[in-house]
Design a protein around this motif. Structure first.
Motif, PDB file in Angstrom:
ATOM      1  N   ARG A 118       0.838  -1.197   0.000  1.00  0.00           N
ATOM      2  CA  ARG A 118       0.000   0.000   0.000  1.00  0.00           C
ATOM      3  C   ARG A 118       0.871   1.244   0.000  1.00  0.00           C
ATOM      4  O   ARG A 118       1.974   1.221   0.532  1.00  0.00           O
ATOM      5  CB  ARG A 118      -0.825   0.037   1.298  1.00  0.00           C
ATOM      6  CG  ARG A 118      -2.112  -0.711   1.251  1.00  0.00           C
ATOM      7  CD  ARG A 118      -2.943  -0.453   2.497  1.00  0.00           C
ATOM      8  NE  ARG A 118      -2.217  -0.701   3.734  1.00  0.00           N
ATOM      9  CZ  ARG A 118      -1.996   0.222   4.670  1.00  0.00           C
ATOM     10  NH1 ARG A 118      -2.408   1.463   4.516  1.00  0.00           N
ATOM     11  NH2 ARG A 118      -1.354  -0.101   5.771  1.00  0.00           N
ATOM     12  N   SER A 124       9.485   2.565  -0.011  1.00  0.00           N
ATOM     13  CA  SER A 124      10.695   3.296  -0.438  1.00  0.00           C
ATOM     14  C   SER A 124      11.729   3.261   0.680  1.00  0.00           C
ATOM     15  O   SER A 124      12.919   3.074   0.427  1.00  0.00           O
ATOM     16  CB  SER A 124      10.395   4.757  -0.749  1.00  0.00           C
ATOM     17  OG  SER A 124       9.176   4.899  -1.365  1.00  0.00           O
ATOM     18  N   LYS A 230       7.893   1.206  15.578  1.00  0.00           N
ATOM     19  CA  LYS A 230       6.843   2.138  15.999  1.00  0.00           C
ATOM     20  C   LYS A 230       5.943   1.606  17.104  1.00  0.00           C
ATOM     21  O   LYS A 230       5.227   2.370  17.742  1.00  0.00           O
ATOM     22  CB  LYS A 230       5.961   2.512  14.790  1.00  0.00           C
ATOM     23  CG  LYS A 230       6.602   3.546  13.893  1.00  0.00           C
ATOM     24  CD  LYS A 230       5.699   3.953  12.771  1.00  0.00           C
ATOM     25  CE  LYS A 230       4.805   5.126  13.131  1.00  0.00           C
ATOM     26  NZ  LYS A 230       4.074   5.597  11.930  1.00  0.00           N
ATOM     27  N   SER A 262      12.573  -2.782  10.267  1.00  0.00           N
ATOM     28  CA  SER A 262      12.461  -1.336  10.504  1.00  0.00           C
ATOM     29  C   SER A 262      13.507  -0.628   9.662  1.00  0.00           C
ATOM     30  O   SER A 262      14.686  -0.976   9.720  1.00  0.00           O
ATOM     31  CB  SER A 262      12.695  -1.005  11.977  1.00  0.00           C
ATOM     32  OG  SER A 262      12.949   0.387  12.094  1.00  0.00           O
ATOM     33  N   ALA A 263      13.054   0.351   8.896  1.00  0.00           N
ATOM     34  CA  ALA A 263      13.990   1.132   8.088  1.00  0.00           C
ATOM     35  C   ALA A 263      14.663   2.192   8.953  1.00  0.00           C
ATOM     36  O   ALA A 263      15.591   2.862   8.514  1.00  0.00           O
ATOM     37  CB  ALA A 263      13.242   1.790   6.932  1.00  0.00           C
ATOM     38  N   VAL A 264      14.186   2.343  10.193  1.00  0.00           N
ATOM     39  CA  VAL A 264      14.771   3.341  11.097  1.00  0.00           C
ATOM     40  C   VAL A 264      15.897   2.708  11.917  1.00  0.00           C
ATOM     41  O   VAL A 264      17.003   3.235  11.996  1.00  0.00           O
ATOM     42  CB  VAL A 264      13.680   3.944  12.015  1.00  0.00           C
ATOM     43  CG1 VAL A 264      14.283   4.822  13.094  1.00  0.00           C
ATOM     44  CG2 VAL A 264      12.690   4.741  11.181  1.00  0.00           C
TER      45      VAL A 264
HETATM   46  P1  GDP Z   1       5.913   4.179   0.662  1.00  0.00           P
HETATM   47  O1  GDP Z   1       4.802   5.078   0.226  1.00  0.00           O
HETATM   48  O2  GDP Z   1       5.435   2.796   0.885  1.00  0.00           O
HETATM   49  O3  GDP Z   1       7.114   4.230  -0.224  1.00  0.00           O
HETATM   50  O4  GDP Z   1       6.346   4.665   2.128  1.00  0.00           O
HETATM   51  P2  GDP Z   1       7.594   5.520   2.632  1.00  0.00           P
HETATM   52  O5  GDP Z   1       8.833   4.716   2.619  1.00  0.00           O
HETATM   53  O6  GDP Z   1       7.633   6.826   1.914  1.00  0.00           O
HETATM   54  O7  GDP Z   1       7.176   5.722   4.151  1.00  0.00           O
HETATM   55  C1  GDP Z   1       5.949   6.319   4.525  1.00  0.00           C
HETATM   56  C2  GDP Z   1       6.132   6.995   5.876  1.00  0.00           C
HETATM   57  O8  GDP Z   1       6.469   6.023   6.857  1.00  0.00           O
HETATM   58  C3  GDP Z   1       7.281   8.008   5.883  1.00  0.00           C
HETATM   59  O9  GDP Z   1       6.914   9.087   6.726  1.00  0.00           O
HETATM   60  C4  GDP Z   1       8.434   7.243   6.477  1.00  0.00           C
HETATM   61  O10 GDP Z   1       9.365   8.069   7.137  1.00  0.00           O
HETATM   62  C5  GDP Z   1       7.733   6.330   7.464  1.00  0.00           C
HETATM   63  N1  GDP Z   1       8.458   5.065   7.644  1.00  0.00           N
HETATM   64  C6  GDP Z   1       8.828   4.203   6.688  1.00  0.00           C
HETATM   65  N2  GDP Z   1       9.462   3.140   7.206  1.00  0.00           N
HETATM   66  C7  GDP Z   1       9.529   3.351   8.536  1.00  0.00           C
HETATM   67  C8  GDP Z   1      10.061   2.596   9.636  1.00  0.00           C
HETATM   68  O11 GDP Z   1      10.628   1.511   9.509  1.00  0.00           O
HETATM   69  N3  GDP Z   1       9.909   3.135  10.893  1.00  0.00           N
HETATM   70  C9  GDP Z   1       9.266   4.324  11.085  1.00  0.00           C
HETATM   71  N4  GDP Z   1       9.165   4.761  12.352  1.00  0.00           N
HETATM   72  N5  GDP Z   1       8.749   5.049  10.082  1.00  0.00           N
HETATM   73  C10 GDP Z   1       8.879   4.576   8.818  1.00  0.00           C
END
Ligand code: GDP
Length: 287
Positions: A118, A124, A230, A262-264
């Motif tokens: 989604r 990303s 999160k 977690s990407a963080v």
């Molecule tokens: P996409 O639309 O699926 O490509 O999602 P994004 O990678 O742009 O992430 C959407 C939102 O979720 C952004 O604000 C990211 O910073 C946040 N986000 C993505 N991955 C993580 C994660 O592993 N941990 C946290 N806390 N936030 C994340």
């Protein structure tokens, strides 16, 4: 209170110390595995094997539910897998091209893996984290409404291609569904589909579009649970058990083991790299 509610909701599957109710802090953003190997054992386990870490809070008889032994590589395997994701002059990792239709996709003989999920699921961010050892790679994002969504192809050395599929929403436009559907159905070198699910909210209606496609085309796919930093451990464990139950009872083609990431904090990223290297035939693991 939360712990008691959870216990009754999940049929007493796990022990819940009070501390589990707290949201855990990111413990490390280590990126290279050499750095990770220098961490104390408990931190290393949290970072590399997040499911194992969660499993500690399950009652022993419930632990097999998590399928931890299905893919269980050694630390050496994980270290070897990292080389595929490390950009060097001999291992070029780069954005190749984008395509709106399968006809425009690069014709490749290399094995391919694709990532679907989604919008906002963290796709990303996850791909950026997987490519953190190739900082030159630009993960393109086309989120602005009205912009045509495309499939983005990335070459990972001579080893495989990674495809970033456009994010889908609840009301996915028909042409988008057609694009994804045609790709999933017809891409000959597609080895595995990685279906991302937000671990905070679990499987949503829109996720079912992708799940149904994978099931209908009898594709082998894997569920990756994003954003695990999160939630509290209790909430995460509850989501993991629910999704695990869904996978066991409602799916045929889904890999039994989940991949929380977690990407963080980079938790789960090294293991996922190892799994990708393994299923694209580049790394024979003991797992
Ligand atoms: P996409 O639309 O699926 O490509 O999602 P994004 O990678 O742009 O992430 C959407 C939102 O979720 C952004 O604000 C990211 O910073 C946040 N986000 C993505 N991955 C993580 C994660 O592993 N941990 C946290 N806390 N936030 C994340």
């Amino acid at each position: 209170m939360a712990a008691r509610g959870l216990l009754s909701g999940m049929g007493c599957l796990f022990e819940m110390p009070a501390a589990l109710g707290l949201v855990s802090r990111p413990y490390s953003t280590s990126q290279t595995f050499a750095e990770v190997l220098r961490l104390p054992k408990t931190q290393l386990t949290k970072l590399v094997f997040p499911l194992q870490e969660l499993q500690r809070h399950l009652l022993p008889e419930s632990r097999p539910v998590l399928h931890l032994k299905t893919f269980d590589p050694s630390l050496e395997d994980i270290a070897r897998a990292e080389s595929f994701f490390t950009a060097t002059t001999r291992n070029r990792i780069e954005y190749l091209s984008s395509a709106e239709h399968l006809d425009h996709a690069p014709d490749l003989l290399r094995p391919e893996v694709c990532f679907i999920g989604r919008s906002n699921v963290g796709k990303s961010s996850l791909i950026k984290a997987l490519f953190s050892l190739a900082p030159e790679v630009e993960v393109r994002i086309s989120k602005k409404p009205g912009h045509t969504k495309k499939m983005n192809f990335f070459k990972v050395g001579k080893h495989f291609t990674l495809v970033d599929m456009p994010g889908y929403g609840y009301r996915a436009p028909e042409d988008f569904v057609n694009m994804v559907e045609t790709y999933l159905k017809e891409r000959k070198n597609l080895m595995r589909t990685f279906l991302l699910v937000d671990s905070v909210v679990g499987i949503q209606k829109a996720d079912n579009i992708a799940i149904e496609m994978c099931e209908e085309f009898a594709l082998p796919y894997v569920m990756v649970l994003t954003k695990i930093d999160k939630s509290s451990k209790g909430h995460l464990l509850k989501q993991v058990l629910q999704i695990q139950k869904f996978v066991a009872t409602k799916t045929q083609g889904c890999f039994p083991q989940l991949f929380p990431v977690s990407a963080v904090t980079y938790s789960g990223i090294h293991l996922l790299r190892c799994f990708i290297a393994n299923i694209t035939g580049n790394l024979k693991t003991n797992g």
